[in-house]
Scaffold this active site. Sequence first.
Site, PDB file in Angstrom:
ATOM      1  N   HIS A  86     -15.054  63.941  19.057  1.00 18.31           N
ATOM      2  CA  HIS A  86     -14.448  62.743  19.718  1.00 18.31           C
ATOM      3  C   HIS A  86     -15.729  61.848  20.341  1.00 18.31           C
ATOM      4  O   HIS A  86     -16.753  62.210  20.358  1.00 18.31           O
ATOM      5  CB  HIS A  86     -13.679  63.267  21.239  1.00 18.31           C
ATOM      6  N   GLU A  92     -16.601  60.740  23.179  1.00 14.89           N
ATOM      7  CA  GLU A  92     -17.545  61.188  24.301  1.00 14.89           C
ATOM      8  C   GLU A  92     -18.589  62.228  23.931  1.00 14.89           C
ATOM      9  O   GLU A  92     -19.698  62.238  24.412  1.00 14.89           O
ATOM     10  CB  GLU A  92     -16.868  61.928  25.598  1.00 14.89           C
ATOM     11  N   CYS A 107      -9.697  63.335  27.035  1.00 13.39           N
ATOM     12  CA  CYS A 107      -8.788  64.596  26.833  1.00 13.39           C
ATOM     13  C   CYS A 107      -9.042  65.748  27.904  1.00 13.39           C
ATOM     14  O   CYS A 107     -10.273  65.854  28.226  1.00 13.39           O
ATOM     15  CB  CYS A 107      -9.118  65.217  25.372  1.00 13.39           C
ATOM     16  N   CYS A 165     -13.069  66.620  26.714  1.00  7.40           N
ATOM     17  CA  CYS A 165     -13.943  65.747  26.998  1.00  7.40           C
ATOM     18  C   CYS A 165     -14.177  65.426  28.430  1.00  7.40           C
ATOM     19  O   CYS A 165     -14.963  65.274  29.051  1.00  7.40           O
ATOM     20  CB  CYS A 165     -13.573  64.609  26.400  1.00  7.40           C
TER      21      CYS A 165
HETATM   22  N1  LIG Z   1     -10.031  60.802  19.898  1.00  4.83           N
HETATM   23  C1  LIG Z   1     -10.144  60.902  20.844  1.00  4.83           C
HETATM   24  C2  LIG Z   1      -9.330  61.655  21.965  1.00  4.83           C
HETATM   25  N2  LIG Z   1      -8.040  62.160  21.677  1.00  4.83           N
HETATM   26  C3  LIG Z   1      -7.202  62.724  22.361  1.00  4.83           C
HETATM   27  O1  LIG Z   1      -7.648  64.127  22.299  1.00  4.83           O
HETATM   28  C4  LIG Z   1      -6.367  64.932  22.199  1.00  4.83           C
HETATM   29  C5  LIG Z   1      -6.446  65.844  20.827  1.00  4.83           C
HETATM   30  O2  LIG Z   1      -7.747  66.659  21.007  1.00  4.83           O
HETATM   31  P1  LIG Z   1      -8.268  67.328  19.455  1.00  4.83           P
HETATM   32  O3  LIG Z   1      -6.829  67.608  18.671  1.00  4.83           O
HETATM   33  O4  LIG Z   1      -8.926  68.497  19.890  1.00  4.83           O
HETATM   34  O5  LIG Z   1      -8.993  66.311  18.707  1.00  4.83           O
HETATM   35  C6  LIG Z   1      -5.290  64.224  22.319  1.00  4.83           C
HETATM   36  O6  LIG Z   1      -4.848  64.075  23.659  1.00  4.83           O
HETATM   37  C7  LIG Z   1      -5.672  62.947  21.714  1.00  4.83           C
HETATM   38  O7  LIG Z   1      -4.786  61.882  22.210  1.00  4.83           O
HETATM   39  N3  LIG Z   1      -9.507  61.976  23.274  1.00  4.83           N
HETATM   40  C8  LIG Z   1     -10.956  61.578  23.748  1.00  4.83           C
HETATM   41  O8  LIG Z   1     -11.155  61.867  24.893  1.00  4.83           O
HETATM   42  N4  LIG Z   1     -11.789  61.070  22.893  1.00  4.83           N
HETATM   43  C9  LIG Z   1     -11.540  60.785  21.575  1.00  4.83           C
HETATM   44  O9  LIG Z   1     -12.510  60.378  20.879  1.00  4.83           O
END
Ligand SMILES: Nc1c(N[C@@H]2O[C@H](COP(=O)(O)O)[C@@H](O)[C@H]2O)[nH]c(=O)[nH]c1=O
Length: 146
Positions: free
Chosen positions: A50, A52, A75, A85
Amino acid sequence: MTDVDFMRRALSLAAPGVGQTGDNPSVGCVIVAGDVVIGEGATAAGGRPHAEEFALAQAGERARGGDVYVTLEPCARRSTGGMSCADLLIGAGVARVVIATGDPHPFAAGVGVARLRAAGIAVTSGVMDAEARALNAAFFSRWDRP
Ligand SMILES: Nc1c(N[C@@H]2O[C@H](COP(=O)(O)O)[C@@H](O)[C@H]2O)[nH]c(=O)[nH]c1=O
């Protein structure tokens, strides 16, 4: 430099990744100490790591007391089982998190913001909200559906 200036920079980091991050939205993150950028990143191709995680890795110890600009609510849970995050930001000791828009996905959906606030971090949301939603329009139309 204003909140909008740094959020614009975070959105410009996220923009090239749109369409490359799978089920994940393309997110940008900028970490600032005073007016100096000390870390930044965007969601990797495929959706992980991600934004962060990249920005915190770059900032290192300097993130303590810093301001974080992120285009999506951090997240609160990971599908991979790793640290969320929100928890990474709390652990890094940042002082303030500025968010463009909420994450409608059940892995965040207000829990990310609540957890940051419970840890004593100042949270401002809604900075460039419309721009952030437009950037990941497909993601938002999927999760905002009733
Ligand atoms: N790409 C992104 C987020 N994406 C979010 O993270 C969750 C999925 O996590 P995972 O399946 O473990 O990658 C979900 O809530 C999605 O919307 N969140 C963030 O803080 N930063 C990021 O860059």
